[in-house]
Design an enzyme around this catalytic site. Structure first.
Site, PDB file in Angstrom:
ATOM      1  N   LYS A   1     130.634  17.944 -11.170  1.00 52.25           N
ATOM      2  CA  LYS A   1     129.702  18.799 -10.423  1.00 52.25           C
ATOM      3  C   LYS A   1     129.549  18.274  -9.001  1.00 52.25           C
ATOM      4  CE  LYS A   1     125.044  20.796 -10.997  1.00 52.25           C
ATOM      5  NZ  LYS A   1     123.844  20.850 -11.868  1.00 52.25           N
TER       6      LYS A   1
ATOM      7  N   SER B   1     120.093  22.875 -16.727  1.00 54.04           N
ATOM      8  CA  SER B   1     121.326  23.203 -15.996  1.00 54.04           C
ATOM      9  C   SER B   1     122.628  22.771 -16.647  1.00 54.04           C
ATOM     10  CB  SER B   1     121.270  22.618 -14.589  1.00 54.04           C
ATOM     11  OG  SER B   1     120.508  23.473 -13.776  1.00 54.04           O
TER      12      SER B   1
ATOM     13  N   SER C   1     122.336  25.455 -13.256  1.00 52.18           N
ATOM     14  CA  SER C   1     123.079  25.338 -12.018  1.00 52.18           C
ATOM     15  C   SER C   1     124.491  24.789 -12.181  1.00 52.18           C
ATOM     16  CB  SER C   1     122.302  24.429 -11.060  1.00 52.18           C
ATOM     17  OG  SER C   1     122.191  23.129 -11.601  1.00 52.18           O
TER      18      SER C   1
HETATM   19  N1  GLN Z   1     116.825  26.597 -13.562  1.00 50.78           N
HETATM   20  C1  GLN Z   1     116.072  25.414 -13.356  1.00 50.78           C
HETATM   21  C2  GLN Z   1     115.688  25.292 -11.907  1.00 50.78           C
HETATM   22  O1  GLN Z   1     116.100  26.090 -11.162  1.00 50.78           O
HETATM   23  C3  GLN Z   1     116.828  24.197 -13.824  1.00 50.78           C
HETATM   24  C4  GLN Z   1     117.866  23.729 -12.884  1.00 50.78           C
HETATM   25  C5  GLN Z   1     118.487  22.424 -13.295  1.00 50.78           C
HETATM   26  O2  GLN Z   1     118.413  22.015 -14.445  1.00 50.78           O
HETATM   27  N2  GLN Z   1     119.088  21.761 -12.323  1.00 50.78           N
HETATM   28  O3  GLN Z   1     115.006  24.417 -11.501  1.00 50.78           O
END
Ligand code: GLN
EC number: 6.3.5.7
Length: 447
Positions: free
Chosen positions: A50, A149, A125
């Site tokens: 990532k 995410s 994400s």
């Molecule tokens: N969807 C969640 C957020 O936007 C989790 C994102 C994540 O785990 N990085 O904060």
């Protein structure tokens, strides 16, 4: 695609050939936009990384315009551990800007497509990592999970995604979103590969003071025959779609026929999780993002004086979702509102943790949905609030610091994958992987 377990047995020559083929395959499938860059650096088993995890001498941008041109000066600890285990960083995968989002639509590099239906989001994400593994463009990948995410894109793309206990995996070299919630974890084709990659990246690191002094490993001891007591959540799942509810019922039957004991428990209303999470995460994000000022890292927009340089750099460098969270985070931390929001969120976080501790006095695992629906179409979530609400099943796990794993269970009527998660008590990764392996075997058997 060969598994990680198989790939670890390949010779140097076989691996080199495999990597050339993989590179060609990635180019042929560039429409998916899983990778933002491919750069065959080392000679180990290629792993997709990532874009918020540092690989020395390689661009690292967290999917943001503000970090264009920034080159990582050192390896993240997870990369060092991968290198010593015969793995190498092969490509950088697309992500929501600074890991804020659930769709990978907020990336500076454009959206990533879901390989199962290119009109749908891959989740986020870590959507690039999930799409890469799901489309046979990676053996395995690393993602990061602050509020789901890893698990949610794994569920949307039909792969396995695992979030370790907070403190199991070093965050040194991970671009911070919300430091008290972030964990790096494996995204793989199956549960055994997840255990293997988890073993490689986990363990104590003196460079991260929140990293636990624990080095126990799981993959050699995997045991899918172990009988467990697993809690299901009849009330909690009422917020899920019919397809997800059906998958949940299917998984319960599978776990029962594998010999596990099923008991019913309840969690508090998820609206508290969402409030506590979005206050905590934005407060920490605001603080972490203060360092991007155009002076120390990446892009700079020169203004008429120093202050104007800060303003121009940040105004042009950050995208809308990131700006929204900076505003929200500053608001909840401001002196007039700190007690009303931030302090209350921390109290709620304790309650969430306590409710899990209580349940884990009596059970080994909890079975939960990962997301209330399957992957949505692009642009379908029309407001930020809708997106935040869709995190209802994943975020309490991060607030409580627990380990959890998303395992593909079935498909919706329109062919989209549905994953469910098993959640374990802190540091109970062995039980988590054993249960997940059992679920995976039993579900495959049913197919
Ligand atoms: N969807 C969640 C957020 O936007 C989790 C994102 C994540 O785990 N990085 O904060």
């Amino acid at each position: 695609m060969i598994t990680l377990k198989e790939a670890l047995k390949l010779s140097k020559e076989e691996l080199a050939k495999f990597k050339d083929e993989l590179k060609a395959k990635i180019e042929a499938n560039s429409d998916i936009n899983a990778y933002i860059d491919v750069n065959n650096l080392g000679d180990g088993v290629p792993i997709a990384i990532k874009d918020n995890i540092q690989v020395k001498d390689w661009s690292v941008t967290s999917g943001s315009n503000i970090l264009q041109g920034y080159i990582a000066p050192y390896n993240a600890t997870v990369i060092e551990k991968m290198l010593s285990a015969g793995l190498s960083a092969f490509g950088r995968t697309n992500m929501d800007e600074f890991a804020m989002g659930s769709t990978t639509e907020s990336s500076f590099y454009g959206k990533t497509l879901n390989p199962h239906n290119k009109d749908c989001v891959p989740g986020g994400s870590s959507g690039g990592s999930a799409a890469a593994v799901a489309s046979g463009l990676a053996i395995a990948a690393l993602g990061s999970d602050t509020g789901g995410s890893i698990r949610q894109p794994a569920s949307f793309c039909g792969i396995v995604g695992m979030k370790p206990t907070y403190g199991r995996v070093s965050r040194y070299g991970l671009g911070a979103y919300a430091s008290s919630l972030d964990q790096i974890g494996p995204m793989t084709q199956n549960v055994e590969d997840a255990a293997i990659l988890y073993d490689i990246i986990s363990g104590h690191d003196k460079k991260d003071s929140t990293c636990a002094n624990r080095n126990d490993k799981v993959s050699d001891k995997l045991n899918s025959e172990r009988k467990l007591r697993i809690a299901v959540l009849p009330k909690h799942i009422q917020n899920a779609s019919e397809d997800v509810k059906k998958a949940y019922a299917l998984a319960i039957e599978a776990l029962k026929s594998a010999g596990h004991e099923i008991v019913e428990r309840e969690l508090m209303d998820a609206k508290f999780d969402i409030s506590a999470y979005y206050i905590t995460a934005t407060a920490e994000a605001t603080t972490n993002l203060a360092r991007y000022d155009g002076i120390r890292y990446g892009n700079r927009v020169v203004g008429k004086d120093l202050n104007d340089t800060f303003i121009q750099t940040r105004s042009q460098g950050f995208g809308d979702e990131v700006k929204r969270r900076i505003l929200l985070g500053n608001f909840v931390l401001s002196s007039g509102y700190y007690e009303a929001y931030y302090v209350k969120a921390q109290k709620t976080r304790h309650l969430i943790k306590d409710q899990y501790s209580k349940i884990f006095e009596e059970v080994d695992l909890i079975l939960s949905p990962v997301a209330p629906t399957t992957a949505n179409k692009f642009g379908e979530l029309s407001t930020p609030m809708e997106m935040y609400l869709s995190d209802l099943y994943t975020i309490s796990v991060n607030l409580a610091g627990l380990p959890a794993i998303s395992v593909p269970v079935s498909k919706s009527s329109d062919g989209m994958p549905i994953g469910l998660q098993l959640i374990a008590n802190a540091y109970d990764e062995q039980v988590l992987f054993d249960g997940a392996l059992s679920l995976e075997k039993e579900i495959n058997y049913k197919k």
